[in-house]
Motif scaffolding. Sequence first.
Motif, PDB file in Angstrom:
ATOM      1  N   PRO A   1     -98.266  12.737   3.551  1.00 18.26           N
ATOM      2  CA  PRO A   1     -98.101  11.554   5.284  1.00 18.26           C
ATOM      3  C   PRO A   1     -98.309   9.985   4.545  1.00 18.26           C
ATOM      4  O   PRO A   1     -97.659   9.785   3.078  1.00 18.26           O
ATOM      5  CB  PRO A   1     -99.274  11.533   5.739  1.00 18.26           C
ATOM      6  N   ILE A   2     -97.002   9.315   5.021  1.00 21.66           N
ATOM      7  CA  ILE A   2     -95.961   8.564   4.831  1.00 21.66           C
ATOM      8  C   ILE A   2     -96.255   7.584   5.569  1.00 21.66           C
ATOM      9  O   ILE A   2     -96.189   7.942   6.790  1.00 21.66           O
ATOM     10  CB  ILE A   2     -94.316   8.571   4.412  1.00 21.66           C
ATOM     11  N   MET A   3     -96.836   6.334   5.388  1.00 19.88           N
ATOM     12  CA  MET A   3     -97.179   4.588   6.238  1.00 19.88           C
ATOM     13  C   MET A   3     -96.221   3.857   5.953  1.00 19.88           C
ATOM     14  O   MET A   3     -95.822   3.853   4.792  1.00 19.88           O
ATOM     15  CB  MET A   3     -98.431   4.706   6.233  1.00 19.88           C
ATOM     16  N   SER A   4     -95.328   3.074   7.338  1.00 19.79           N
ATOM     17  CA  SER A   4     -94.819   2.079   7.261  1.00 19.79           C
ATOM     18  C   SER A   4     -94.694   1.376   7.711  1.00 19.79           C
ATOM     19  O   SER A   4     -95.818   1.315   8.550  1.00 19.79           O
ATOM     20  CB  SER A   4     -92.844   2.586   6.845  1.00 19.79           C
TER      21      SER A   4
ATOM     22  N   VAL B 140    -101.036   1.620  -1.977  1.00 18.52           N
ATOM     23  CA  VAL B 140    -100.509   0.966  -1.748  1.00 18.52           C
ATOM     24  C   VAL B 140     -99.181   0.913  -2.507  1.00 18.52           C
ATOM     25  O   VAL B 140     -99.042   0.343  -3.318  1.00 18.52           O
ATOM     26  CB  VAL B 140    -100.795  -0.518  -0.836  1.00 18.52           C
ATOM     27  N   ASP B 141     -97.812   0.539  -2.149  1.00 22.13           N
ATOM     28  CA  ASP B 141     -96.657   0.470  -2.640  1.00 22.13           C
ATOM     29  C   ASP B 141     -96.302  -1.146  -2.224  1.00 22.13           C
ATOM     30  O   ASP B 141     -96.824  -1.984  -2.173  1.00 22.13           O
ATOM     31  CB  ASP B 141     -95.712   0.936  -2.158  1.00 22.13           C
ATOM     32  N   THR B 142     -95.607  -2.222  -3.835  1.00 17.67           N
ATOM     33  CA  THR B 142     -95.564  -3.448  -3.849  1.00 17.67           C
ATOM     34  C   THR B 142     -94.882  -3.764  -2.553  1.00 17.67           C
ATOM     35  O   THR B 142     -95.048  -4.852  -1.976  1.00 17.67           O
ATOM     36  CB  THR B 142     -94.560  -3.792  -5.274  1.00 17.67           C
ATOM     37  N   ASN B 143     -93.992  -3.052  -2.106  1.00 22.36           N
ATOM     38  CA  ASN B 143     -92.899  -3.846  -1.184  1.00 22.36           C
ATOM     39  C   ASN B 143     -93.018  -2.977   0.404  1.00 22.36           C
ATOM     40  O   ASN B 143     -93.209  -4.722   1.314  1.00 22.36           O
ATOM     41  CB  ASN B 143     -91.263  -3.143  -0.623  1.00 22.36           C
ATOM     42  N   PHE B 144     -94.209  -2.995  -0.096  1.00 22.85           N
ATOM     43  CA  PHE B 144     -95.075  -2.283   1.545  1.00 22.85           C
ATOM     44  C   PHE B 144     -96.420  -3.827   1.402  1.00 22.85           C
ATOM     45  O   PHE B 144     -96.623  -4.609   2.818  1.00 22.85           O
ATOM     46  CB  PHE B 144     -96.311  -0.485   1.133  1.00 22.85           C
ATOM     47  N   LEU B 145     -96.576  -4.463   0.206  1.00 19.00           N
ATOM     48  CA  LEU B 145     -97.586  -5.522   0.454  1.00 19.00           C
ATOM     49  C   LEU B 145     -97.077  -6.648   0.595  1.00 19.00           C
ATOM     50  O   LEU B 145     -96.694  -7.305   1.734  1.00 19.00           O
ATOM     51  CB  LEU B 145     -98.082  -5.554  -0.704  1.00 19.00           C
ATOM     52  N   SER B 146     -95.516  -6.829   0.034  1.00 17.28           N
ATOM     53  CA  SER B 146     -94.531  -7.941   0.418  1.00 17.28           C
ATOM     54  C   SER B 146     -93.910  -7.957   2.064  1.00 17.28           C
ATOM     55  O   SER B 146     -93.645  -9.248   2.852  1.00 17.28           O
ATOM     56  CB  SER B 146     -93.652  -8.133  -0.066  1.00 17.28           C
ATOM     57  N   ARG B 147     -93.822  -6.771   2.943  1.00 14.95           N
ATOM     58  CA  ARG B 147     -93.576  -6.357   4.586  1.00 14.95           C
ATOM     59  C   ARG B 147     -94.787  -7.047   4.674  1.00 14.95           C
ATOM     60  O   ARG B 147     -94.643  -7.595   6.064  1.00 14.95           O
ATOM     61  CB  ARG B 147     -92.992  -4.870   4.726  1.00 14.95           C
ATOM     62  N   THR B 148     -95.362  -6.542   4.869  1.00 17.08           N
ATOM     63  CA  THR B 148     -97.163  -6.865   5.417  1.00 17.08           C
ATOM     64  C   THR B 148     -97.535  -8.008   5.364  1.00 17.08           C
ATOM     65  O   THR B 148     -97.487  -9.142   6.221  1.00 17.08           O
ATOM     66  CB  THR B 148     -98.439  -6.058   4.578  1.00 17.08           C
TER      67      THR B 148
ATOM     68  N   ALA C 117     -98.204   4.338   0.951  1.00 13.67           N
ATOM     69  CA  ALA C 117     -97.745   3.247   2.327  1.00 13.67           C
ATOM     70  C   ALA C 117     -96.901   2.673   1.486  1.00 13.67           C
ATOM     71  O   ALA C 117     -96.909   1.770   0.697  1.00 13.67           O
ATOM     72  CB  ALA C 117     -98.989   2.176   1.972  1.00 13.67           C
ATOM     73  N   THR C 118     -95.582   2.766   1.379  1.00 14.13           N
ATOM     74  CA  THR C 118     -95.201   1.996   1.238  1.00 14.13           C
ATOM     75  C   THR C 118     -93.432   2.322   2.647  1.00 14.13           C
ATOM     76  O   THR C 118     -93.114   2.591   3.529  1.00 14.13           O
ATOM     77  CB  THR C 118     -93.792   2.783   0.121  1.00 14.13           C
ATOM     78  N   ASN C 119     -91.954   1.468   1.521  1.00 15.22           N
ATOM     79  CA  ASN C 119     -91.297   1.022   2.551  1.00 15.22           C
ATOM     80  C   ASN C 119     -89.663   1.468   1.928  1.00 15.22           C
ATOM     81  O   ASN C 119     -88.637   1.032   2.597  1.00 15.22           O
ATOM     82  CB  ASN C 119     -91.251  -0.662   3.307  1.00 15.22           C
TER      83      ASN C 119
END
Length: 200
Positions: A180-183, A76-84, A163-165
């Motif tokens: 693979p990439i999860m967004s 998990v990336d930082t901005n993925f957490l904030s977007r979630t 997992a990143t945006n």
Amino acid sequence: MGVAKRTRKFATAPPLQYVKRMIGKNDERRKTEVQKKQELELQKKKEAAVREIPQMPSSMFFQHNEALVPPYNVLVDTNFLSRTVGAKLPLMETAMDCLFASVNIIITSCVMAELEKLGPKYRVALMIARDERWTRLTCDHKGTYADDCIVERIQKHRIYIVATNDRDLKRRIRKVPGVPIMSCGKGKYAIERLPGAPAS
């Protein structure tokens, strides 16, 4: 009557056949034998240099990665957490709904450091990242730039879904085959480049 102007007389220039030509600094005749030998050695090294191609992992079959099996490891990336957090989605449940399989959420120490640096605005994302259900990976490199850390990790071990945006990070990950990439977007998670994944 005015005063006559005195003109200064210059010595007449010698004809061109008597002028000596200067040797330039980079002229071959000025170089010592030692310098010539060094340049020849450098040229030989450049010609003899063999370009190394990194060996592909044994789990790869062309673009298909056979190491990706449930339970999936999701970095998990930082901005993925904030977007979630912004979309008010539960991290584990939404990832499981996206992949139709069990999931191990993995958070690196670089991502934790980035979230801590971002301050009180991201305190909810930091609180979610500190959950004891997630696996924590410690980083042994210098600095706390999470993007470089994630790219380096997926190049070494292609067993992760990232997992990143972040657009730039996605562009870098797409150059690595079999990852693979999860967004996060439109109230759900989307997965790309996972063979056999459901259409999201």
